[in-house]
Design a protein around this motif. Sequence first.
Motif, short mmCIF file in Angstrom:
data_model
loop_
_atom_site.label_atom_id
_atom_site.label_comp_id
_atom_site.label_asym_id
_atom_site.label_seq_id
_atom_site.Cartn_x
_atom_site.Cartn_y
_atom_site.Cartn_z
N HIS A 119 0.80 -1.21 0.00
CA HIS A 119 0.00 0.00 0.00
C HIS A 119 0.84 1.26 0.00
CE1 HIS A 119 -2.84 -3.00 1.63
NE2 HIS A 119 -3.74 -2.29 0.94
N ALA A 120 0.14 2.33 -0.49
CA ALA A 120 0.68 3.67 -0.34
C ALA A 120 -0.27 4.42 0.58
CB ALA A 120 0.78 4.36 -1.69
N GLY A 121 0.16 5.57 1.04
CA GLY A 121 -0.68 6.32 1.95
C GLY A 121 -0.42 7.81 1.85
N TYR A 122 -1.31 8.59 2.49
CA TYR A 122 -1.12 10.04 2.45
C TYR A 122 -1.71 10.64 3.72
CZ TYR A 122 -6.05 10.97 1.52
OH TYR A 122 -7.41 11.08 1.63
N SER A 123 -1.36 11.91 3.95
CA SER A 123 -1.94 12.70 5.04
C SER A 123 -1.87 14.17 4.64
CB SER A 123 -1.20 12.47 6.35
OG SER A 123 0.11 12.99 6.28
N ILE A 124 -2.68 14.98 5.32
CA ILE A 124 -2.73 16.42 5.06
C ILE A 124 -1.94 17.13 6.16
CG2 ILE A 124 -4.21 18.40 4.66
CD1 ILE A 124 -4.55 16.21 2.59
N LEU A 125 -1.02 17.97 5.74
CA LEU A 125 -0.22 18.73 6.69
C LEU A 125 -0.55 20.21 6.55
CD1 LEU A 125 3.29 17.07 6.03
CD2 LEU A 125 1.59 16.44 7.76
N LYS A 126 -0.52 20.91 7.68
CA LYS A 126 -0.72 22.34 7.66
C LYS A 126 0.52 23.01 8.26
CE LYS A 126 -4.00 25.97 8.93
NZ LYS A 126 -5.27 26.30 9.63
N GLN A 127 1.15 23.80 7.43
CA GLN A 127 2.38 24.50 7.84
C GLN A 127 2.27 25.97 7.48
OE1 GLN A 127 5.04 23.34 9.43
NE2 GLN A 127 4.43 21.18 9.52
N GLU A 128 2.38 26.82 8.52
CA GLU A 128 2.38 28.27 8.34
C GLU A 128 1.19 28.74 7.50
OE1 GLU A 128 6.13 29.26 6.71
OE2 GLU A 128 7.26 28.67 8.52
N GLY A 129 0.02 28.21 7.79
CA GLY A 129 -1.20 28.64 7.13
C GLY A 129 -1.45 28.03 5.77
N ARG A 130 -0.58 27.12 5.33
CA ARG A 130 -0.76 26.48 4.03
C ARG A 130 -0.96 24.98 4.24
NH1 ARG A 130 -0.10 29.84 0.02
NH2 ARG A 130 -0.01 28.16 -1.52
N TYR A 131 -1.61 24.36 3.22
CA TYR A 131 -1.93 22.94 3.31
C TYR A 131 -1.07 22.17 2.33
CZ TYR A 131 -6.03 24.37 5.98
OH TYR A 131 -6.86 24.89 6.93
N TYR A 132 -0.56 21.00 2.80
CA TYR A 132 0.30 20.15 1.98
C TYR A 132 -0.23 18.73 2.02
CZ TYR A 132 3.56 24.05 2.29
OH TYR A 132 4.15 25.30 2.23
N LEU A 133 -0.07 18.06 0.85
CA LEU A 133 -0.44 16.67 0.75
C LEU A 133 0.82 15.83 0.82
CD1 LEU A 133 -2.51 14.39 0.15
CD2 LEU A 133 -2.11 14.81 -2.28
N GLN A 134 0.97 15.06 1.88
CA GLN A 134 2.14 14.19 2.08
C GLN A 134 1.75 12.78 1.65
OE1 GLN A 134 3.20 13.61 6.17
NE2 GLN A 134 4.94 12.29 5.72
N SER A 135 2.37 12.29 0.57
CA SER A 135 2.10 10.92 0.08
C SER A 135 3.38 10.10 0.22
CB SER A 135 1.66 10.95 -1.38
OG SER A 135 2.65 11.55 -2.20
N ALA A 136 3.24 8.79 0.46
CA ALA A 136 4.40 7.91 0.70
C ALA A 136 4.14 6.54 0.12
CB ALA A 136 4.67 7.82 2.20
N CYS A 137 5.27 5.88 -0.27
CA CYS A 137 5.19 4.49 -0.73
C CYS A 137 6.44 3.73 -0.25
CB CYS A 137 5.07 4.43 -2.25
SG CYS A 137 6.54 5.05 -3.12
N ARG A 138 6.40 2.46 -0.40
CA ARG A 138 7.49 1.60 0.11
C ARG A 138 8.16 0.91 -1.09
NH1 ARG A 138 6.61 -3.03 4.74
NH2 ARG A 138 8.41 -4.31 4.24
N PHE A 139 9.52 0.82 -1.04
CA PHE A 139 10.26 0.08 -2.08
C PHE A 139 11.48 -0.59 -1.43
CE2 PHE A 139 12.30 4.16 -1.92
CZ PHE A 139 13.65 3.91 -2.19
N THR A 140 12.08 -1.50 -2.16
CA THR A 140 13.24 -2.27 -1.63
C THR A 140 14.41 -2.18 -2.60
OG1 THR A 140 12.45 -4.31 -2.67
CG2 THR A 140 11.75 -3.89 -0.38
N VAL A 141 15.61 -2.20 -2.04
CA VAL A 141 16.88 -2.27 -2.79
C VAL A 141 17.76 -3.30 -2.08
CG1 VAL A 141 18.94 -1.04 -3.54
CG2 VAL A 141 16.73 0.13 -3.53
N ASP A 142 18.06 -4.38 -2.84
CA ASP A 142 18.85 -5.49 -2.25
C ASP A 142 18.22 -5.97 -0.94
OD1 ASP A 142 20.60 -5.26 -4.36
OD2 ASP A 142 22.01 -3.97 -3.26
#
Length: 472
Positions: A119-142
């Motif tokens: 799965h991937a996921g996201y959350s809403i962040l509020k910084q200094e009066g502005r809104y940001y969409l934080q999205s994340a995913c997982r991957f592997t190397v070796d």
Amino acid sequence: MKFSWKVFLSIITATMLTFSIGGYFLIQSTFQSSLRQAVEMAYQENDIFRATLGASIAVSPPESSSPENTVKKLAGSISLSSPGKERKFRICDSRYQQLFSDLSFQVPDTVIKTLDARHAGYSILKQEGRYYLQSACRFTVDDKVFYLENVRDISTLYEMKENQLALYQKISLILIITLGIAVFCLTNWLTRPLRILSKAVRAFAAGDLKIRSEITSEDEIGSLAEDFNSMAGQLEQKICELKDAALRQEMFMGSFAHELKTPMTSIIGYADTLRSRGLSEQQRFQAANYIFEEGRRLESLSLKLMDLIVLDKQEISMRTVFASDLFERVQRLVEPLLNTSGIIFDCSFEEGTFWGEPDLLQSLCLNLIDNARKAVGEDGMICFEGRADENGYTLCIQDNGRGMTEEDMSRVTEAFYMADKSRARKEGGAGLGLSLCRRIVELHGAKMEFVSKVSEGTAVTIRFRKERSDEA
């Protein structure tokens, strides 16, 4: 609270609630749709970052350093931009330690700590009066796990939502004002018939029995006004009847007291004369005769009053009456008195039957004949006839006496009413005979009619039904 205000406030409240809830869900639905699109784009960017990083690792010469160092070294060479925007991201290892970040502010590890391998996921962040969409995913190397996060500025979505809400509030205010004016006029128009009806009801309650409500519509309110008018008419009729009944009762009591007072005064006077004075034999006889006559008059009055009371209280048993039996009984009782008075009595009848109570019918005929006797005097004539027809039987009693005026005929069946009071009292009458006759006729469901001319005589016609009737 007035009904018009209840309607006004109900419509305004219902409209405000409906419009507000509907508008809120519409704006919220639009916002959520835009947010989902932003999330999808963030996931796509995540995939692009991950694919770009994977390609860089694949083409880079093998090194003896750890996968963490390799990812950290290659991450700095990745740049993903779109017109006017540069995408920022960061990479963390399996222990959530930051390996690389070009973000301008610190983001929490909440999203990456909730991810699994699929799965991937996201959350809403509020910084200094502005809104940001934080999205994340997982991957592997070796076989080493890493987390890739990127951040998008979605403040425009929230600004758009706030602008829509502000615009919606202005539109709602204009709508409520416009709707309020329209509903106010509508409720006043709809409740106008109620105000007219209410005014009529208040006037009726204040004693104006002639008042009626204006009918301005054919709906339920119009039907209510019609029902009120019908009720008012019936009440007016009943109240008038009650007033007439009260007046008749008052007159009855006055007449009754007067009728009792006259004979009682005579009885007391003549009795006192007998007691206190020395009279001759003839004078004593005359005084005793006066007392006897007045006593008989009181007896007649009390008996007729008793008959009226019994007729109102007692149930009458009706049966088929043969005309021949009734006429023979009446003729046998009245002929001696009429012959003594020098009155010609002509009795004729047709065979027939009708529904009634024999004793009451006999009393009816005797009272009517006695009333005719008092009207004709000596050398008069009374005709007593009976005629049969297909619907029943008709009795007719006719005399050639004094007759009655129109006013007398309209009141002749009232208790204690006497057209010629002096003559009626002289004959021993009290004005109850015809009242008793009227009540007997009513109990039989029959009809009694008077036809009379002054100085020519009076005819009384009574029509009986042949068989039993529900109205009788």
